[in-house]
Design a protein around this motif. Structure first.
Motif, PDB file in Angstrom:
ATOM      1  N   UNK A   1       0.841  -1.203   0.000  1.00 22.00           N
ATOM      2  CA  UNK A   1       0.000   0.000   0.000  1.00 22.00           C
ATOM      3  C   UNK A   1       0.873   1.248   0.000  1.00 22.00           C
ATOM      4  N   UNK A   2       1.911   1.254   0.789  1.00 22.43           N
ATOM      5  CA  UNK A   2       2.798   2.404   0.911  1.00 22.43           C
ATOM      6  C   UNK A   2       3.354   2.843  -0.443  1.00 22.43           C
ATOM      7  N   UNK A   3       3.727   1.883  -1.284  1.00 23.21           N
ATOM      8  CA  UNK A   3       4.435   2.227  -2.511  1.00 23.21           C
ATOM      9  C   UNK A   3       3.604   2.101  -3.794  1.00 23.21           C
ATOM     10  N   UNK A   4       2.477   1.365  -3.736  1.00 24.15           N
ATOM     11  CA  UNK A   4       1.803   1.090  -5.005  1.00 24.15           C
ATOM     12  C   UNK A   4       0.282   1.259  -4.983  1.00 24.15           C
ATOM     13  N   UNK A   5      -0.274   1.787  -3.906  1.00 24.00           N
ATOM     14  CA  UNK A   5      -1.721   2.038  -3.871  1.00 24.00           C
ATOM     15  C   UNK A   5      -1.961   3.489  -4.280  1.00 24.00           C
ATOM     16  N   UNK A   6      -2.704   3.735  -5.359  1.00 23.29           N
ATOM     17  CA  UNK A   6      -2.835   5.099  -5.884  1.00 23.29           C
ATOM     18  C   UNK A   6      -3.680   6.025  -5.029  1.00 23.29           C
ATOM     19  N   UNK A   7      -4.396   5.452  -4.042  1.00 19.12           N
ATOM     20  CA  UNK A   7      -5.311   6.269  -3.249  1.00 19.12           C
ATOM     21  C   UNK A   7      -4.920   6.331  -1.778  1.00 19.12           C
ATOM     22  N   UNK A   8      -3.657   6.082  -1.490  1.00 17.32           N
ATOM     23  CA  UNK A   8      -3.204   6.103  -0.098  1.00 17.32           C
ATOM     24  C   UNK A   8      -3.462   7.462   0.553  1.00 17.32           C
ATOM     25  N   UNK A   9      -3.484   8.492  -0.246  1.00 14.02           N
ATOM     26  CA  UNK A   9      -3.620   9.852   0.282  1.00 14.02           C
ATOM     27  C   UNK A   9      -5.055  10.202   0.690  1.00 14.02           C
ATOM     28  N   UNK A  10      -6.046   9.337   0.378  1.00 15.16           N
ATOM     29  CA  UNK A  10      -7.433   9.655   0.762  1.00 15.16           C
ATOM     30  C   UNK A  10      -7.978   8.693   1.818  1.00 15.16           C
ATOM     31  N   UNK A  11      -7.113   7.931   2.457  1.00 19.11           N
ATOM     32  CA  UNK A  11      -7.582   7.043   3.529  1.00 19.11           C
ATOM     33  C   UNK A  11      -7.918   7.869   4.772  1.00 19.11           C
ATOM     34  N   UNK A  12      -8.797   7.338   5.610  1.00 19.44           N
ATOM     35  CA  UNK A  12      -9.203   8.062   6.816  1.00 19.44           C
ATOM     36  C   UNK A  12      -8.036   8.268   7.777  1.00 19.44           C
ATOM     37  N   UNK A  13      -7.187   7.253   7.875  1.00 20.58           N
ATOM     38  CA  UNK A  13      -6.036   7.342   8.776  1.00 20.58           C
ATOM     39  C   UNK A  13      -4.768   7.635   7.982  1.00 20.58           C
ATOM     40  N   UNK A  14      -3.844   8.305   8.624  1.00 20.47           N
ATOM     41  CA  UNK A  14      -2.538   8.527   8.023  1.00 20.47           C
ATOM     42  C   UNK A  14      -1.826   7.178   7.922  1.00 20.47           C
ATOM     43  N   UNK A  15      -1.449   6.783   6.709  1.00 14.72           N
ATOM     44  CA  UNK A  15      -0.930   5.426   6.514  1.00 14.72           C
ATOM     45  C   UNK A  15       0.348   5.174   7.298  1.00 14.72           C
ATOM     46  N   UNK A  16       1.175   6.190   7.498  1.00 16.00           N
ATOM     47  CA  UNK A  16       2.409   6.012   8.270  1.00 16.00           C
ATOM     48  C   UNK A  16       2.127   5.498   9.684  1.00 16.00           C
TER      49      UNK A  16
END
Length: 568
Positions: free
Chosen positions: A193-208
């Motif tokens: 998800x970190x490197x190849x999910x195009x919508x990581x920036x619109x998830x409810x939680x900060x992925x980090x």
């Protein structure tokens, strides 16, 4: 004898052609990793290890070329890593570990991220960490001289360019993986998800922050069911209706049960409503009528039940989540449940008999394969459903409907054929781009750039009437993409409610224990950059069914579509 010698030679040749990663079999049966006291320091350290492990997997030359079984290299470092007593020991161990894989060749053409990239990779997790300067410098060096070209663990699909995660062992022979393999599953998923999910920036939680949250959950999963639930829960964190536990969730499926109510329920006006009978012959024994409102199941309110299980139903938005939850609410391992419901204004209670799945006609999209997908309605209005459309139907539709006052296209379903271009060209007077995409970059993981998307081509036979497209929460993926194409028409109105908000070709992810999930693998946007993920297709006119309309057997969305055309 000659055949035997030939067979042996063939085995030797095949083995010699394998990458070193494929020859490493040391941990095929178990990782031998054990976690004792899981405290805050251990979780913080494991969070860093998971991010470094994933970074190296997708950036380091020798790892990316398949020179190491990266799953098993994790199991080799972990026993030592779990013994470090302070940050100084930790950082020395990590630096020695990275140096073990050799010098980093200078990359003469590793360009910086494109200035017009829609999403730019970053190493904020590294900058914000408490790792020492030498270790940070080493990781930055690897990024600046990262692997380019063919990668052992990931590639982009031909033309579509969604990520294909390759050479990922699902370890199907261990349905309940040991603690090391459970941690591996978490690391693998988080980094994909970190490197190849195009919508990581619109998830409810900060992925980090998500990796750290789930480390104790995965480590402490005490059996196969808890492991499946942990996986399903983190899948839900990417807020993508394409994502679910599509294979390997045997214990979850068993927990839900195989017995179902004889009727379908859906959320209408925030209430759980009986909307159809799966088996008409069971209508009388169920005693409930279309439009009845179910308020309690086994003594618990519907709101309480939904709130308690919603984290295990991955979805882009609330409409899709409630859609998916509704399919399971009247499902059980028991052969009956107690329900409270409101019928004709009166509150009632009943022990409802449930039926094995193979004895009732469960459906998600109601399709009558014996009927044509198109028909002429009163008032010279054409109606088309995409649920059972075929390529060969398009010619008849264009010919038969060319002089109608208007056409209604019903996409409260999943298109049975890709007729978007053939049919879409009927409604435009000039060739039109209706979509653009973002794609990831194997040479710079985490970067996503726009590329031109699909185009509808004019055929000089433009339809002159009004087009009304009907959508709702059942409109997902290809159905949403098709709706985008029809929106490009000269005289199109989209009506209905929020769609599932999951567009773009899917990419498969395999995890230890034989688990399988998907992600939306490419970003899908309108030509002006307007987002569709999570938002879905926004109707021009919001129309939703009502409880009264359902009781009266009305299709209120279809009625509204007819009304719009008749007003012309």
């Amino acid at each position: 004898m000659k055949k035997f010698i030939f067979a042996v030679l063939l085995l030797i040749i095949n083995y010699s052609c394998k990458k070193p990663a494929e020859k490493d079999r040391e941990f095929d049966n178990y990782s031998a990793i054990e976690f004792t006291a899981v405290n805050e320091k251990m979780i913080n350290d494991l969070d860093l290890l998971g991010k470094i492990w994933g970074f190296l997997k997708y950036h380091h030359h020798k790892i990316g070329k398949g020179n190491y079984n990266w799953d098993y290299e994790l199991f080799r470092i972990l026993p030592h890593y779990l013994k470090v007593e302070n940050n100084t020991e930790r950082d020395k161990l990590l630096l020695d570990w990275i140096n073990k894989y050799g010098e980093i060749p200078v990359c003469a053409n590793c360009q910086t991220t494109s200035s017009d990239a829609y999403i730019k990779p970053n190493l904020l997790w590294l900058e914000n960490s408490d790792l020492n300067d030498d270790l940070k410098k080493k990781i930055q060096e690897i990024y600046s001289n990262r692997l380019k070209g063919k990668h052992y663990y990931v590639k982009l699909a031909f033309r579509i360019k969604n990520p294909l995660f390759i050479n990922e062992n699902p370890y199907t022979d261990m349905p309940y993986p040991d603690a090391g393999f459970r941690l591996l599953a978490l690391y693998r998923y988080w980094n994909m998800i970190q490197y190849f999910f195009p919508y990581k920036y619109v998830t409810d939680k900060k992925w980090d922050d998500v990796l750290k949250e789930y480390i104790p959950i995965f480590i402490s999963a005490k059996d196969e069911l808890e492991y499946e639930l942990a996986t399903l829960q983190i899948i839900g964190e990417i807020n993508d209706t394409h994502a679910n536990l599509w294979a390997g969730g045997d214990k979850i499926d068993r927990l839900k049960g195989n017995n179902y109510a004889p009727f379908r329920v859906q959320f209408v006006e925030q209430k759980l409503i009986v909307t159809d009978y799966y088996n008409p012959e069971l209508k009388e024994v169920s005693c409930l009528k279309i439009g009845d409102i179910i308020t309690h199941i086994n003594g618990k309110t519907i709101d309480y039940i939904v709130d308690s299980i919603k984290n295990y139903y991955p979805a882009s938005n609330e409409a899709a989540k409630l859609r998916n939850i509704s399919f399971d609410l009247l499902r059980s391992t028991d052969d009956s449940i107690t329900i409270q419901y409101i019928s004709s204004g009166q509150s009632k209670q009943k022990t409802l008999s449930l039926y094995p799945r193979n004895t009732i006609n469960l459906y998600r999209y109601k399709i009558n394969q014996n009927e044509k997908c198109y028909k002429l309605l009163d008032g010279n209005i054409g109606y088309i459903t995409l649920a059972n459309i075929r390529d060969e139907d398009v010619h008849s539709i264009r010919k038969g409907f060319k002089n109608t006052k208007g056409i209604i296209i019903d996409i409260r379903n999943y298109p049975s054929a890709n007729v978007m271009s053939q049919l879409g060209s009927f409604f435009i007077s000039k060739s039109t781009h209706f979509v653009k995409f973002t794609n990831g970059n194997v040479n710079n993981p985490g970067e996503f750039v726009f590329r031109t998307g699909g185009k509808i081509y004019n055929t000089n036979k433009t339809y002159n009437g009004k087009l009304v497209v009907i959508v709702n929460e059942l409109t997902q993926s290809s159905a949403e993409y098709t709706a985008m194409a029809f929106r490009a028409g000269d005289n199109t109105t989209i009506i209905g409610s929020q769609t599932a908000g999951a567009d773009g070709n899917i990419s498969t992810i395999l995890l230890p224990g034989g688990l399988m999930t998907w992600i939306s693998g490419i970003g899908v946007y309108y030509p002006d950059g307007t987002q569709t993920q999570r938002i879905g297709i926004v109707p021009d006119i919001i129309v939703e069914p009502t409880i009264n309309g359902i009781k009266e057997g009305k299709d209120e969305l279809l009625e509204k579509a007819i009304e719009i055309i008749e007003q012309l």
